[in-house]
Write a protein that holds these residues in place. Structure first.
Motif: not given
Lengths: 155, 474
Positions: B403, B405-406, B409-410, B413, B421-422, B435, B457, B460, B464-465
């Motif tokens: 997703h 958002h993930d 976030q990754y 980091d 988002g949209h 979405t 980045r 990977t 990671f997920f």
């Protein structure tokens, strides 16, 4: 429970947010599916990211909530949170479920300070790390808010 | 060896004495560095990253670390960072010239008014408009709503005979596109709902361009307004403005252009584009928040009834009614964002000193690099045109099994700031069956090294997920 760092990735602060248990639940979610005859249902949307969850309280004996089922889409945090919530609730009284939700909210709003009550939250204590990521608190809260809204419909 | 144009002198001035006490241009355009302007007319030279790397010292914010890594700011499509000169211009105004404008006869008020109007002239010249065609607003959203509500007021009969040409009724059509930001969609939905007009939508091709065949079908004798974005904030698509403007004008419709993603990044001449209105925001072009611009052709602005009413926009007021000043004051009721306007003018000076064509060229270079590196990664789906041509310096994409958002976030980091988002364009995302997306957007201070860092980045994130566990790309 298995909660080690995902293999092959250099450990960073991210592991605190994305615990392996969370990633497992997001990939293999529990409790998916909506059914006729639910006690109550709530649809919640996170307008900033478009994450959605529709959550149902399934009826047990004596007004209890036998289990929670849900459908939705979104980030790994919101999906895992719905999955873990579904795995935690087991023939709860409305009061019990309400207590769990309050406990989860207190932990999520503690910015990592509250460890969470394992008796009430079970595996959901794994989101303590996520509570430090202010922008992700609402992702984790989404299904719990849906459960709360559904609950308010039957009380 | 590449030839590099010299930097504007102010880039080398020690921080802290930049904006104050300088008559700009008399100080800055002297001596050896005057060659900045003389290189402009020559054959374009390849600008290397190092020129733009040196600009970074004007943006102290970019020097910080995030999560223990140097900040890589790839979210200028949302808001741009500001050079010290812009911050200083605002502070300097507030420290030495602050007063209410267009009222009061004291010296400070006169000076503040002069700077406020100078700023208007600066913005006007930057986009090929006349000063009285520039209305200050809080941002592009207010600017677009201003046009919608002024037309709405005309549709209610406000303004008498002079505003008849703007009146909308049932049967009239407002045309928008499927790639609009909500700010250039919802005001028109609401206007249609208030007036009984019908909203028509130009769709998109699979590679994120406007369906011009559809545009030709839809824009017809019922069309009164054609509202579209110059550059999509999600797809990066640069739309053929003059072509659409011609279609609109052929049927007597007015053209409203969302120029938020174009004015900061490429030379824009509203007269050459032949648009009737255009809107953009200061904070996306090195300027402050809370200031934006509505361009409107003088003849149109002076015929439209006002939107916001109150002080400083009237000639005569009785207890029963009021008469209004000509544009732009007609649309500037109440207290104005004076220090922000002055700072926005400084942002324009900065862009002019670098050369907005050069900014565009740099971003084209970054985009080509970004697109080719993204294409190397398995499981990435790009939205929008696959080549850098007719495309701005941003790219939105989905990552298979992860997703947005993930993904964000990754990247965060390790200090990489992107938008997820949209992006205030839900219908556009729906069109492509998603979405949310991750968006990398660049500006003049970004480098290919930053793009590379972000791509490395991203390479990977699926691992990671666990998104590549079962797939063919494992």
């Amino acid at each position: 429970m298995s909660d080690s760092v995902p293999r092959g990735i250099e450990p960073t602060g991210l592991q605190d947010l994305y615990r392996e248990l969370i990633l497992d639940h997001s990939k293999h979610p529990h409790g998916r599916g909506l059914h006729d005859g639910a006690l109550a249902q709530s649809h919640q949307v996170n307008p900033t990211c478009g994450d959605e969850v529709t959550l149902q309280l399934q009826p047990g004996a004596d007004g209890r909530i036998r289990k929670i089922t849900w459908e939705g889409h979104g980030c790994s945090i919101s999906q895992a949170s719905a999955s873990i919530l579904a795995s935690v609730v087991d023939d709860d009284s409305p009061e019990q479920l309400s207590e769990r939700i309050e406990s989860f909210r207190a932990m999520m709003h503690s910015r990592g300070q509250l460890a969470g009550d394992e008796d009430l939250l079970g595996d959901a204590i794994v989101f303590q790390g996520a509570s430090r990521y202010v922008a992700r608190v609402k992702c984790a809260m989404l299904p719990w808010v849906a459960a709360e809204a559904a609950l308010s419909g039957i009380r | 060896m590449t030839h590099e144009p010299p930097l504007p002198l102010r880039f080398w001035a020690p921080l802290g004495r930049l904006a104050c006490d300088m008559e700009r241009h008399t100080v800055t355009r002297t001596g050896e560095h005057v060659t900045t302007s003389t290189t402009a007319g020559r054959t374009p030279v390849l600008i290397s990253d190092s020129y733009f790397e040196r600009l970074r010292q004007d943006f102290p914010l970019l020097e910080q670390s995030v999560n223990g890594h140097p900040l890589v700011y790839l979210d200028s499509g949302a808001t741009a960072q500001r050079p010290v000169t812009v911050l200083d211009a605002e502070t300097d105004f507030l420290l030495t010239r602050n007063a209410a404008v267009h009222r009061g006869a004291h010296t400070l008020a006169a000076e503040a008014t002069e700077l406020f109007e100078d700023a208007r002239a600066t913005i006007a010249a930057f986009i090929g408009a006349q000063p009285d065609e520039v209305v200050w607003t809080s941002g592009a959203t207010e600017a677009l709503n201003l046009v919608a509500y002024a037309i709405s007021n005309a549709s209610l009969g406000r303004g008498g005979v002079a505003t008849e040409r703007f009146r909308l009724t049932a049967g009239d059509e407002i045309v928008v596109t499927e790639m609009e930001h909500h700010a250039n969609l919802i005001p028109w939905q609401e206007l249609a709902a208030r007036t009984g007009a019908t909203l028509r939508v130009i769709g998109l091709t699979d590679d994120g361009r406007l369906r011009l065949d559809q545009a030709e079908e839809i824009i017809g004798e019922r069309t009164r307004l054609v509202c579209f974005t110059h550059v999509s904030n999600v797809l990066g698509t640069v739309n053929p403005v003059t072509h659409l403007a011609r279609l609109a004008h052929e049927v007597g419709a007015l053209v409203v252009l969302d120029a938020c993603q174009s004015v900061p990044h490429m030379p824009v001449d509203v007269a050459a584009l032949d648009v009737d209105f255009a809107a953009f925001s200061g904070h996306k072009m090195l300027g402050p928040n809370g200031i934006g611009v509505l361009f409107g052709r003088s003849e149109l602005l002076n015929a439209l009834p006002p939107f916001l009413t109150g002080g400083s926009m009237i000639t005569t007021v009785t207890l029963e009614s009021a008469e209004y000043l000509p544009a732009p004051q007609r649309f500037e009721a109440g207290t104005q964002q004076v220090s922000q306007a002055v700072a926005l003018a400084e942002a324009v000076h900065y862009l002019n000193d670098v050369g907005v064509a050069r900014v565009h060229e740099h971003e084209q270079h970054l985009t080509a690099h970004l697109l080719s590196r993204l294409a190397e990664l398995p499981g990435i789906r790009l939205l929008g045109p696959a080549s850098a041509e007719e495309r701005s310096g941003l790219a939105s994409f989905t990552v298979d099994g992860v997703h947005a958002h993930d993904v964000g976030q990754y990247l965060d980091d390790v200090g990489i700031a992107v938008r997820v988002g949209h992006h205030c364009a839900q219908p556009l995302h729906r069109r492509f069956g998603v979405t949310a997306t991750t968006r990398i957007s660049t500006y003049l201070y970004n480098t290919t090294a930053e793009i590379d860092f972000a791509i490395d980045r991203l390479a990977t994130v699926r691992e990671f997920f666990g998104a590549d566990d079962d797939g063919a790309n494992a």
